[in-house]
Design an enzyme around this catalytic site. Sequence first.
Site, PDB file in Angstrom:
ATOM      1  N   HIS A 109      34.362  42.548  41.862  1.00  0.00           N
ATOM      2  CA  HIS A 109      33.977  41.126  41.773  1.00  0.00           C
ATOM      3  C   HIS A 109      33.529  40.617  43.148  1.00  0.00           C
ATOM      4  O   HIS A 109      32.523  39.904  43.256  1.00  0.00           O
ATOM      5  CB  HIS A 109      35.166  40.269  41.312  1.00  0.00           C
ATOM      6  CG  HIS A 109      35.630  40.520  39.911  1.00  0.00           C
ATOM      7  ND1 HIS A 109      36.931  40.810  39.592  1.00  0.00           N
ATOM      8  CD2 HIS A 109      34.952  40.499  38.730  1.00  0.00           C
ATOM      9  CE1 HIS A 109      37.049  40.955  38.277  1.00  0.00           C
ATOM     10  NE2 HIS A 109      35.863  40.788  37.731  1.00  0.00           N
ATOM     11  N   LYS A 137      43.851  34.455  25.135  1.00  0.00           N
ATOM     12  CA  LYS A 137      43.899  35.770  25.787  1.00  0.00           C
ATOM     13  C   LYS A 137      45.133  35.844  26.693  1.00  0.00           C
ATOM     14  O   LYS A 137      45.326  34.979  27.546  1.00  0.00           O
ATOM     15  CB  LYS A 137      42.618  35.949  26.622  1.00  0.00           C
ATOM     16  CG  LYS A 137      42.233  37.390  26.868  1.00  0.00           C
ATOM     17  CD  LYS A 137      40.810  37.468  27.412  1.00  0.00           C
ATOM     18  CE  LYS A 137      40.540  38.753  28.141  1.00  0.00           C
ATOM     19  NZ  LYS A 137      39.205  38.762  28.748  1.00  0.00           N
ATOM     20  N   ARG A 186      28.311  47.511  35.638  1.00  0.00           N
ATOM     21  CA  ARG A 186      28.809  48.696  36.344  1.00  0.00           C
ATOM     22  C   ARG A 186      28.193  49.965  35.772  1.00  0.00           C
ATOM     23  O   ARG A 186      27.701  50.816  36.482  1.00  0.00           O
ATOM     24  CB  ARG A 186      30.343  48.773  36.228  1.00  0.00           C
ATOM     25  CG  ARG A 186      31.077  47.724  37.028  1.00  0.00           C
ATOM     26  CD  ARG A 186      32.499  47.614  36.586  1.00  0.00           C
ATOM     27  NE  ARG A 186      32.566  47.239  35.170  1.00  0.00           N
ATOM     28  CZ  ARG A 186      33.663  46.859  34.542  1.00  0.00           C
ATOM     29  NH1 ARG A 186      34.819  46.867  35.172  1.00  0.00           N
ATOM     30  NH2 ARG A 186      33.632  46.520  33.269  1.00  0.00           N
ATOM     31  N   SER A 198      39.642  45.016  36.269  1.00  0.00           N
ATOM     32  CA  SER A 198      40.946  44.338  36.394  1.00  0.00           C
ATOM     33  C   SER A 198      41.973  45.036  35.512  1.00  0.00           C
ATOM     34  O   SER A 198      43.121  45.236  35.907  1.00  0.00           O
ATOM     35  CB  SER A 198      40.824  42.874  35.976  1.00  0.00           C
ATOM     36  OG  SER A 198      39.879  42.202  36.758  1.00  0.00           O
TER      37      SER A 198
HETATM   38  O1  PNS Z   1      35.503  38.664  32.851  1.00  0.00           O
HETATM   39  P1  PNS Z   1      35.141  38.558  31.411  1.00  0.00           P
HETATM   40  O2  PNS Z   1      36.379  38.423  30.570  1.00  0.00           O
HETATM   41  O3  PNS Z   1      34.239  39.679  30.960  1.00  0.00           O
HETATM   42  O4  PNS Z   1      34.275  37.202  31.246  1.00  0.00           O
HETATM   43  C1  PNS Z   1      33.829  36.795  29.992  1.00  0.00           C
HETATM   44  C2  PNS Z   1      33.217  35.377  30.026  1.00  0.00           C
HETATM   45  C3  PNS Z   1      34.163  34.388  30.661  1.00  0.00           C
HETATM   46  C4  PNS Z   1      31.927  35.416  30.810  1.00  0.00           C
HETATM   47  C5  PNS Z   1      32.927  34.991  28.552  1.00  0.00           C
HETATM   48  O5  PNS Z   1      34.066  35.220  27.780  1.00  0.00           O
HETATM   49  C6  PNS Z   1      32.486  33.539  28.388  1.00  0.00           C
HETATM   50  O6  PNS Z   1      31.438  33.142  28.843  1.00  0.00           O
HETATM   51  N1  PNS Z   1      33.331  32.735  27.703  1.00  0.00           N
HETATM   52  C7  PNS Z   1      33.038  31.346  27.445  1.00  0.00           C
HETATM   53  C8  PNS Z   1      32.804  31.084  25.959  1.00  0.00           C
HETATM   54  C9  PNS Z   1      31.328  31.136  25.589  1.00  0.00           C
HETATM   55  O7  PNS Z   1      30.507  30.486  26.190  1.00  0.00           O
HETATM   56  N2  PNS Z   1      31.022  31.932  24.530  1.00  0.00           N
HETATM   57  C10 PNS Z   1      29.703  32.015  23.944  1.00  0.00           C
HETATM   58  C11 PNS Z   1      28.660  32.764  24.746  1.00  0.00           C
HETATM   59  S1  PNS Z   1      28.827  34.486  24.742  1.00  0.00           S
END
Ligand code: PNS
Length: 172
Positions: free
Chosen positions: A28, A52, A101, A139
């Site tokens: 990150h 979560k 990645r 993570s």
């Molecule tokens: O680190 P992560 O868990 O891969 O991040 C995921 C994240 C936060 C980018 C994703 O879950 C997110 O954007 N959540 C917000 C909800 C949202 O907007 N969902 C619809 C679009 S995909």
Amino acid sequence: MPNDTTSISEKRITAIYPGSFDPMTNGHLDLVERSVRLVDRLIIAVLRNEQKQALFSVDERMQMVQDVVSGIPNIEIASFHGLLVDFAAQCGASVIIRGIRAVSDYEYELQMALMNRRLSPDIETVFLMAGEAHSFTSSRLVKEVIALGGNISGLVPRPVEVRLRKRLLGEQ
Ligand code: PNS
């Protein structure tokens, strides 16, 4: 009357780098360092997701991010819930940064990027490749390795390692 060159150079770009950051890894951090070279303002946005199960609270995660990026200019740290594109719009962000990645990340990231584009066509997702040294860092794996007694030095920033050791190994 500004000419074209002036108007291009005056366009200021705010980007949002969203994630769970439970916790922030060196992968990150690598993405953050690459992003700030490209944009004028970077908002690191920690997802508030009650569904979560996380190891660290959102406040703890934000504090760790703060500890790690405090020396880097033009960064803000925020948390959000609800739709990412709505939060990006509130912040005036026109770019979402995500890291890729390996090929395995691509399908999930493509789905999210296309959904976000459908929801908000003006916000562009930009994928950056983490340095190859971070291509296997996540993570989830970092938490698993340290909980099982493995060595995670070099995989997470030092303040994160200290917090992980306290939380998972009970170190003081
Ligand atoms: O680190 P992560 O868990 O891969 O991040 C995921 C994240 C936060 C980018 C994703 O879950 C997110 O954007 N959540 C917000 C909800 C949202 O907007 N969902 C619809 C679009 S995909």
